[in-house]
Design a protein around this motif. Structure first.
Motif, PDB file in Angstrom:
ATOM      1  N   VAL A  91     -19.309  11.608  13.112  1.00 14.76           N
ATOM      2  CA  VAL A  91     -20.038  11.966  11.902  1.00 14.76           C
ATOM      3  C   VAL A  91     -20.040  13.471  11.701  1.00 14.76           C
ATOM      4  CG1 VAL A  91     -22.252  11.793  10.714  1.00 14.76           C
ATOM      5  CG2 VAL A  91     -21.532   9.956  12.275  1.00 14.76           C
ATOM      6  N   LEU A  92     -20.161  14.197  12.783  1.00  8.25           N
ATOM      7  CA  LEU A  92     -20.317  15.651  12.702  1.00  8.25           C
ATOM      8  C   LEU A  92     -19.012  16.371  12.385  1.00  8.25           C
ATOM      9  CD1 LEU A  92     -22.504  17.796  13.031  1.00  8.25           C
ATOM     10  CD2 LEU A  92     -21.903  17.933  15.461  1.00  8.25           C
ATOM     11  N   TYR A  93     -17.880  15.790  12.761  1.00  9.44           N
ATOM     12  CA  TYR A  93     -16.600  16.497  12.600  1.00  9.44           C
ATOM     13  C   TYR A  93     -16.374  16.996  11.171  1.00  9.44           C
ATOM     14  CZ  TYR A  93     -11.722  17.732  12.609  1.00  9.44           C
ATOM     15  OH  TYR A  93     -10.540  18.432  12.461  1.00  9.44           O
ATOM     16  N   PRO A  94     -16.461  16.152  10.138  1.00  9.30           N
ATOM     17  CA  PRO A  94     -16.195  16.682   8.795  1.00  9.30           C
ATOM     18  C   PRO A  94     -17.224  17.701   8.344  1.00  9.30           C
ATOM     19  CG  PRO A  94     -17.054  14.448   8.663  1.00  9.30           C
ATOM     20  CD  PRO A  94     -16.758  14.711  10.114  1.00  9.30           C
ATOM     21  N   ILE A  95     -18.459  17.567   8.816  1.00  4.98           N
ATOM     22  CA  ILE A  95     -19.498  18.537   8.462  1.00  4.98           C
ATOM     23  C   ILE A  95     -19.201  19.889   9.110  1.00  4.98           C
ATOM     24  CG2 ILE A  95     -21.948  19.089   8.762  1.00  4.98           C
ATOM     25  CD1 ILE A  95     -22.490  16.048   8.551  1.00  4.98           C
ATOM     26  N   ALA A  96     -18.743  19.846  10.364  1.00  2.00           N
ATOM     27  CA  ALA A  96     -18.500  21.079  11.111  1.00  2.00           C
ATOM     28  C   ALA A  96     -17.156  21.729  10.791  1.00  2.00           C
ATOM     29  CB  ALA A  96     -18.581  20.793  12.617  1.00  2.00           C
ATOM     30  N   HIS A  97     -16.163  20.938  10.366  1.00  2.00           N
ATOM     31  CA  HIS A  97     -14.804  21.475  10.288  1.00  2.00           C
ATOM     32  C   HIS A  97     -14.105  21.351   8.949  1.00  2.00           C
ATOM     33  CE1 HIS A  97     -14.480  22.467  14.525  1.00  2.00           C
ATOM     34  NE2 HIS A  97     -15.022  21.296  14.822  1.00  2.00           N
ATOM     35  N   THR A  98     -14.625  20.565   8.012  1.00  3.08           N
ATOM     36  CA  THR A  98     -13.878  20.394   6.757  1.00  3.08           C
ATOM     37  C   THR A  98     -14.691  20.743   5.524  1.00  3.08           C
ATOM     38  OG1 THR A  98     -14.452  18.053   6.384  1.00  3.08           O
ATOM     39  CG2 THR A  98     -12.576  18.516   7.843  1.00  3.08           C
TER      40      THR A  98
ATOM     41  N   GLY B 278      -8.273  11.600   1.306  1.00  2.00           N
ATOM     42  CA  GLY B 278      -8.904  12.887   1.509  1.00  2.00           C
ATOM     43  C   GLY B 278     -10.258  13.039   0.845  1.00  2.00           C
ATOM     44  N   HIS B 279     -10.725  12.018   0.138  1.00  3.44           N
ATOM     45  CA  HIS B 279     -11.989  12.150  -0.587  1.00  3.44           C
ATOM     46  C   HIS B 279     -13.193  11.704   0.238  1.00  3.44           C
ATOM     47  CE1 HIS B 279     -14.750  12.460  -3.902  1.00  3.44           C
ATOM     48  NE2 HIS B 279     -15.043  11.166  -3.869  1.00  3.44           N
ATOM     49  N   VAL B 280     -13.060  10.604   0.997  1.00  8.13           N
ATOM     50  CA  VAL B 280     -14.162  10.052   1.773  1.00  8.13           C
ATOM     51  C   VAL B 280     -13.771   9.998   3.248  1.00  8.13           C
ATOM     52  CG1 VAL B 280     -15.687   8.070   2.130  1.00  8.13           C
ATOM     53  CG2 VAL B 280     -14.916   8.645  -0.188  1.00  8.13           C
TER      54      VAL B 280
ATOM     55  N   GLN C 181      -7.604  18.417   5.199  1.00 13.73           N
ATOM     56  CA  GLN C 181      -8.513  17.558   4.449  1.00 13.73           C
ATOM     57  C   GLN C 181      -9.815  18.299   4.184  1.00 13.73           C
ATOM     58  OE1 GLN C 181     -10.347  14.246   6.513  1.00 13.73           O
ATOM     59  NE2 GLN C 181      -9.884  15.116   8.529  1.00 13.73           N
ATOM     60  N   HIS C 182     -10.403  17.998   3.036  1.00 11.52           N
ATOM     61  CA  HIS C 182     -11.698  18.568   2.665  1.00 11.52           C
ATOM     62  C   HIS C 182     -12.501  17.487   1.950  1.00 11.52           C
ATOM     63  CE1 HIS C 182     -10.286  22.542   3.837  1.00 11.52           C
ATOM     64  NE2 HIS C 182      -9.172  22.284   3.164  1.00 11.52           N
ATOM     65  N   PRO C 183     -12.860  16.424   2.662  1.00  9.08           N
ATOM     66  CA  PRO C 183     -13.561  15.306   2.016  1.00  9.08           C
ATOM     67  C   PRO C 183     -14.904  15.724   1.446  1.00  9.08           C
ATOM     68  CG  PRO C 183     -13.601  15.091   4.415  1.00  9.08           C
ATOM     69  CD  PRO C 183     -12.655  16.193   4.097  1.00  9.08           C
TER      70      PRO C 183
ATOM     71  N   HIS D 203       0.829  -1.206   0.000  1.00  7.26           N
ATOM     72  CA  HIS D 203       0.000   0.000   0.000  1.00  7.26           C
ATOM     73  C   HIS D 203       0.863   1.255   0.000  1.00  7.26           C
ATOM     74  CE1 HIS D 203      -2.955   2.974   1.398  1.00  7.26           C
ATOM     75  NE2 HIS D 203      -2.092   3.283   2.337  1.00  7.26           N
ATOM     76  N   ALA D 204       1.869   1.281   0.870  1.00  5.47           N
ATOM     77  CA  ALA D 204       2.734   2.458   0.992  1.00  5.47           C
ATOM     78  C   ALA D 204       3.490   2.722  -0.304  1.00  5.47           C
ATOM     79  CB  ALA D 204       3.702   2.283   2.153  1.00  5.47           C
ATOM     80  N   GLU D 205       3.903   1.655  -0.960  1.00  5.92           N
ATOM     81  CA  GLU D 205       4.626   1.825  -2.224  1.00  5.92           C
ATOM     82  C   GLU D 205       3.713   2.437  -3.287  1.00  5.92           C
ATOM     83  OE1 GLU D 205       7.175  -0.821  -5.478  1.00  5.92           O
ATOM     84  OE2 GLU D 205       6.425  -1.752  -3.644  1.00  5.92           O
ATOM     85  N   GLU D 206       2.446   1.996  -3.310  1.00  5.95           N
ATOM     86  CA  GLU D 206       1.513   2.490  -4.311  1.00  5.95           C
ATOM     87  C   GLU D 206       1.040   3.905  -4.018  1.00  5.95           C
ATOM     88  OE1 GLU D 206      -2.918   1.403  -6.152  1.00  5.95           O
ATOM     89  OE2 GLU D 206      -1.938   0.039  -4.728  1.00  5.95           O
ATOM     90  N   PHE D 207       0.870   4.228  -2.726  1.00  5.79           N
ATOM     91  CA  PHE D 207       0.218   5.480  -2.347  1.00  5.79           C
ATOM     92  C   PHE D 207       1.196   6.582  -1.935  1.00  5.79           C
ATOM     93  CE2 PHE D 207      -3.467   2.902  -2.463  1.00  5.79           C
ATOM     94  CZ  PHE D 207      -4.567   3.746  -2.506  1.00  5.79           C
ATOM     95  N   GLU D 208       2.460   6.323  -1.915  1.00  7.30           N
ATOM     96  CA  GLU D 208       3.428   7.290  -1.394  1.00  7.30           C
ATOM     97  C   GLU D 208       3.239   8.689  -1.966  1.00  7.30           C
ATOM     98  OE1 GLU D 208       8.270   7.785  -0.835  1.00  7.30           O
ATOM     99  OE2 GLU D 208       7.457   6.184  -2.102  1.00  7.30           O
ATOM    100  N   SER D 209       2.955   8.800  -3.240  1.00  7.34           N
ATOM    101  CA  SER D 209       2.862  10.114  -3.873  1.00  7.34           C
ATOM    102  C   SER D 209       1.443  10.693  -3.841  1.00  7.34           C
ATOM    103  CB  SER D 209       3.320  10.013  -5.334  1.00  7.34           C
ATOM    104  OG  SER D 209       2.468   9.150  -6.061  1.00  7.34           O
ATOM    105  N   ARG D 210       0.485   9.957  -3.279  1.00  9.28           N
ATOM    106  CA  ARG D 210      -0.911  10.403  -3.340  1.00  9.28           C
ATOM    107  C   ARG D 210      -1.327  11.285  -2.163  1.00  9.28           C
ATOM    108  NH1 ARG D 210      -4.326   5.215  -5.711  1.00  9.28           N
ATOM    109  NH2 ARG D 210      -2.725   4.519  -7.195  1.00  9.28           N
ATOM    110  N   PHE D 211      -0.424  11.519  -1.240  1.00 13.23           N
ATOM    111  CA  PHE D 211      -0.758  12.326  -0.068  1.00 13.23           C
ATOM    112  C   PHE D 211      -0.261  13.772  -0.183  1.00 13.23           C
ATOM    113  CE2 PHE D 211      -0.895   7.984   1.492  1.00 13.23           C
ATOM    114  CZ  PHE D 211      -2.047   7.981   2.260  1.00 13.23           C
ATOM    115  N   ASP D 212       0.367  14.117  -1.314  1.00 21.39           N
ATOM    116  CA  ASP D 212       0.983  15.433  -1.444  1.00 21.39           C
ATOM    117  C   ASP D 212       0.006  16.568  -1.182  1.00 21.39           C
ATOM    118  OD1 ASP D 212       3.275  14.120  -2.088  1.00 21.39           O
ATOM    119  OD2 ASP D 212       3.170  14.506  -4.251  1.00 21.39           O
ATOM    120  N   ASP D 213      -1.224  16.441  -1.663  1.00 23.54           N
ATOM    121  CA  ASP D 213      -2.182  17.541  -1.564  1.00 23.54           C
ATOM    122  C   ASP D 213      -2.995  17.534  -0.277  1.00 23.54           C
ATOM    123  OD1 ASP D 213      -1.411  18.447  -4.075  1.00 23.54           O
ATOM    124  OD2 ASP D 213      -2.936  17.250  -5.109  1.00 23.54           O
ATOM    125  N   VAL D 214      -2.840  16.496   0.542  1.00 20.47           N
ATOM    126  CA  VAL D 214      -3.677  16.399   1.746  1.00 20.47           C
ATOM    127  C   VAL D 214      -2.854  16.188   3.017  1.00 20.47           C
ATOM    128  CG1 VAL D 214      -5.707  15.566   0.510  1.00 20.47           C
ATOM    129  CG2 VAL D 214      -4.032  13.910   1.367  1.00 20.47           C
TER     130      VAL D 214
END
Length: 227
Positions: A82-89, A56-58, A30-32, A15-26
């Motif tokens: 449940v409320l955290y992303p609604i209230a803060h992101t 960062g999407h879901v 986060q803004h799911p 997983h880490a090998e595949e996703f290493e470059s996918r966290f640059d923007d997040v």
């Protein structure tokens, strides 16, 4: 080391090998786009059911019975998970994900009908959060319904109650879209296992009305029980 943990770490290395470059923007924020509330059943593949591989999407929440509420000393409120992303992101879509054959709904059904087995206190507490919301549904079940069908009808009813809790909460802005779905891996709705079926959109549960309003997903709107 426990072999299960060894296996998990090996999979994580891939997983880490595949996703290493996918966290640059997040990395820093986060803004799911959506918060999903799933049952923690191991067969409910929370991100994979959407084919999500985008960090960062879901924003995923899980508990037994896909509950959106928690109990405080004063009252029952929308869970902070449940409320955290609604209230803060800035998240403005919430999806409640029930699933066929739900064990938590089954346990609540048995508790309401007097057939419940003893459970550890933590499980009893979780089921106790479901039962008040399902009592009216159990009373409304058709007299000749089988146990299996009763559970799957109550799965939809539970999704409806969780959607209603979000819609009725003052902590959830009116701008938030709330959708209820059922994840099917038991051939209840169709032969395609793993498919998600929409049963509720912002409190509307009537299938024909939903299909008229949301014609672009009409084929994915289906219910086992229109009570």
């Amino acid at each position: 080391m426990n072999q299960t943990v060894v296996d998990l770490l090996e999979r994580n290395a891939d997983h880490a090998e595949e996703f290493e470059s996918r966290f640059d923007d997040v990395q820093d924020s986060q803004h799911p786009a959506v918060v999903t509330v799933c049952c923690s059943d191991s067969r409910v593949l929370q991100d994979h059911m959407w084919e999500n591989d985008e960090p960062g999407h879901v924003f995923t929440c899980a508990n037994i019975g896909n509950r959106v509420c928690q109990r405080t000393d004063a009252d029952e409120v929308v869970s902070g998970d449940v409320l955290y992303p609604i209230a803060h992101t800035g998240t403005e879509t919430a999806v409640v994900v029930g699933h066929t054959g739900c064990g938590a709904v089954t346990a609540a059904y048995d508790a309401i009908t007097g057939d419940a087995a003893g459970e550890p206190a933590g499980i009893e507490h979780a089921i106790g959060l479901l039962t008040p919301h399902l009592e009216a549904g159990v009373e409304a079940l058709p007299a000749d319904v089988s146990r299996t069908e009763a559970i799957n009808q109550l799965v939809e009813y539970n999704v409806d109650r969780q959607v209603a809790a979000l819609l009725e909460s003052e902590a959830v802005p009116d701008s938030v879209d709330v959708v209820g779905v059922v994840y099917d891996f038991q051939d209840v709705y169709a032969e395609r296992r793993g498919e998600v079926h929409v049963v509720n959109v912002d409190g509307e549960t009537e299938v024909d009305a939903l299909r008229d309003i949301h014609s672009e997903i009409a084929a994915r709107i289906e219910r086992r029980w229109e009570y």
